[in-house]
Scaffold this motif. Sequence first.
Motif, PDB file in Angstrom:
ATOM      1  N   LEU B   3       0.821  -1.199   0.000  1.00 35.82           N
ATOM      2  CA  LEU B   3       0.000   0.000   0.000  1.00 35.82           C
ATOM      3  C   LEU B   3       0.863   1.261   0.000  1.00 35.82           C
ATOM      4  N   ILE B   6       2.048   1.860  -3.447  1.00 32.94           N
ATOM      5  CA  ILE B   6       1.011   2.383  -4.346  1.00 32.94           C
ATOM      6  C   ILE B   6       0.732   3.844  -4.036  1.00 32.94           C
ATOM      7  N   HIS B   9       3.342   5.932  -5.523  1.00 29.38           N
ATOM      8  CA  HIS B   9       3.168   6.052  -6.971  1.00 29.38           C
ATOM      9  C   HIS B   9       2.176   7.155  -7.310  1.00 29.38           C
ATOM     10  N   TYR B  10       1.011   7.111  -6.638  1.00 24.84           N
ATOM     11  CA  TYR B  10      -0.018   8.090  -7.005  1.00 24.84           C
ATOM     12  C   TYR B  10       0.345   9.493  -6.557  1.00 24.84           C
ATOM     13  N   ARG B  21       9.393  22.621 -22.227  1.00 26.58           N
ATOM     14  CA  ARG B  21      10.277  22.555 -23.391  1.00 26.58           C
ATOM     15  C   ARG B  21      11.159  23.789 -23.414  1.00 26.58           C
ATOM     16  N   ASP B  22      12.384  23.588 -23.864  1.00 22.24           N
ATOM     17  CA  ASP B  22      13.267  24.728 -24.012  1.00 22.24           C
ATOM     18  C   ASP B  22      12.787  25.614 -25.151  1.00 22.24           C
ATOM     19  N   ILE B 171       1.283  -4.697 -10.624  1.00 18.42           N
ATOM     20  CA  ILE B 171       0.074  -3.962 -10.281  1.00 18.42           C
ATOM     21  C   ILE B 171      -0.032  -2.651 -11.049  1.00 18.42           C
ATOM     22  N   LEU B 172       1.043  -1.915 -11.109  1.00 21.09           N
ATOM     23  CA  LEU B 172       0.955  -0.538 -11.596  1.00 21.09           C
ATOM     24  C   LEU B 172       1.458  -0.352 -13.013  1.00 21.09           C
ATOM     25  N   GLY B 173       1.908  -1.377 -13.679  1.00 18.87           N
ATOM     26  CA  GLY B 173       2.507  -1.176 -14.989  1.00 18.87           C
ATOM     27  C   GLY B 173       3.979  -0.898 -14.830  1.00 18.87           C
ATOM     28  N   ASN B 175       6.261   1.389 -15.752  1.00 16.35           N
ATOM     29  CA  ASN B 175       6.994   2.614 -15.410  1.00 16.35           C
ATOM     30  C   ASN B 175       6.338   3.308 -14.218  1.00 16.35           C
TER      31      ASN B 175
END
Lengths: 329, 236
Positions: B3, B6, B9-10, B21-22, B171-173, B175
Motif C-alpha cells: 500500500l 502504491i 506512486h499516485y 520545453r526549451d 500492479i501498476l505497470g 513505469n
Amino acid sequence: MATNFLEGPTNTTPRQTLALSQNAKSFFTSQKGWSLPYPLSLFLNTESQEKWATYENIFLATLRTGDHDAAYLCLEELTDRFGKTNEHVVALQGIYQEATAKDTNELEEVMKRYDELLKDDPALFSVRKRRAALLKSVGRPVDAIGDLVSLVDASPTDAEAWAELADLYAQQGTYEQAIFCLEEVLLVTPNAWNMHARLAEVTYMSAQKMEGGEQLKALSESMRRFCRSIELCDDYLRGYLGLKITTGRLLTALDGAKKSQLTVSDPTTGDLAPPSLASVRKLNELATAKLGEIVRRGTAGEKGWDGYSAIELKAARDALDRDTLKIQR
Amino acid sequence: MILTGILRHYLSTLLSTVPKRDPLPKLRQNRHLQHVRNIIINHAQISRSAFTRRKEWFADEVKKGSLLAEGPAGKGQGKPNPLSDPAMMEGMMGMMKGQMAMMVPQSLIMGWINAFFSGYVIMKLPFPLTPRFKDMLQAGVGTQDLDVRWVSSLSWYFLTLFGLQPVYNFILGSNNAASQVAQQMQMQQQGNPMGGVEDMEKVFQGVSEDLEVVEHWFVLEGVEDRLLARLQGTTV
C-alpha cells in the motif's frame, strides 16, 4: 490473432494495413472490458506503452483504408489521454484533418492552423514536419525544401528531416545537396545500411551527368558505398543490385580511363584512388552470382529468404536477364 | 507495505510536473552542440573533403558566435549568473517545490515505518554470517553482541522493499514510481540545478578544438578488398 498491432506504419504492406484496420473494431471492444469501481481501480493499472502505440497504428491504418469514423475514435482516445496540447497529438490531429480534407481549400485551412500553432511555439517540431509534408504532398517541393532547411538549421541532429530533405533534393535533380543531406543522416546513424545504399544510389545518379575523371571518382565512391552497405547487412538485395550496376559501369569507365587518372590518391583532398580493374571484375562476378542466388531463393520463398519485396526481386531479375541477353549476342 | 508503494506512486504522479520545453534558440544551440559531437564520433562515415568542409564551417560559426542561444550578441558575456536571470530563478523554484513535495510524503512514510517496525528482531537466518553483515541485517537494533544471524524487522523491511519491484510492475505497470530505487536514480539524474549553467561559448570553443585535432579516416577506404576477402571466404 495474427495481426501485429505494434508494427510501425512505415513497415506495413497494404495487405497488413487492411488487416489492421479490419481488426480495429475487435480491438476497441477488447479495450472496453471490465474495470473495478473507483477506489479499487486505483490498484489496477491498464496503462502501457504498447496500448497507445497500438492506438496510433490503428489510427494511421484506418486513415489509409478510409475508415474515418474508427480513426476519429482513436484520435479521441489519444486526445483524452495525453491532452490537446501534446506535441504528438497535435501532429496526429493535423494528419486527420489532412486526410479528411475534401479539396484544396480545406488543405489551405489546415496549413493556416499549422502556421498559427508555429507562431505560438516555433519549437513544435512535429508540426513543422507535418507542414513540410503537406507542402510536399500538394506539389510545392521548393517551399517544402525551404521549410526543411530552416528545420535542420534549428535541429541539425534530426535524421528524419535530413532524409526527407535529401529525397526532395534528389527529386529536384540537385544531387550535390542531396548527397550532403545523406551524409548528415549517416553522421547520426552511422550503421544504417539502407542509408549507405541510398547515398550510393544518389552518387550514382549524379555520376550520370559527369564525364571523365569526375565520373570515375563518383562511380568508385558509389561502388564503395554499396560495398559498405553489404558489409553491414548480408544478402542485402539493393546493395548487391547496386554493386552489380556500378561495377558494370566502372569496368567500361576504367577501360577508357587514362593512366594518370588511375593512380590519383591525393593526400590533401583525401580522395581515394579508383579501385583496381581486377577487384572490380571480381566484385561484379560475385554480385551477379549472389543476385542469382537471392532471386532464385526469394522467388521460391525459401525459409529465411522470404523477406524481399516483390518489386525489388523483379528489378534484380530484369538486370540479370539483360546481362544474359548481352552475352548471347 | 504494498500500500505504501502504491500511495507513493499516485502521490508522485499527482505532484510531478511536465518538464517545460526549451525555447527554440536554446534548443538550437544544444542540438548544434550534439551535431558537432556526432561529427567527431562518426567522422569516418564521410569523405575527407566533406569532413573538412563541415569542420571549417563550424570553426567559422564559432568565431561568429551565431550558434549561441543569444546569437552573435551573446559572445564574450562570460558565464551568466544564475540568480540574475528571472526565468532561471523560476525554474529553480519549480524544482525546489517539486523536491519539497517529494520530501514530505517520503519523511512521513519513513517515520511511520520507523515507529512501526523498529526495535525487535523478527527471524533467524539458517546459516552463519560474518560480522560485516551486522549493518545490513540489524538496523534499528542497538545491541553489540547479538549474533549476526538475527535479522531486525527494519532491515527485513528494507530487504523486501527492494524485492517488491516485480510486484509493483505487475500492479501498476512497468513505469511506476513506487520503488525507492528508481526514485533515487531519477534524483541523481536531475543533477545539481546550480551546476547546470555553463558558459556556452567556452563549451563551443572546446568542441571546436576537439574537432580540429580529429585524425580523419574513411570507412570506405579499402572496403572493396574487405568485402572480397569476406565473400570469397564464405563462398569457397
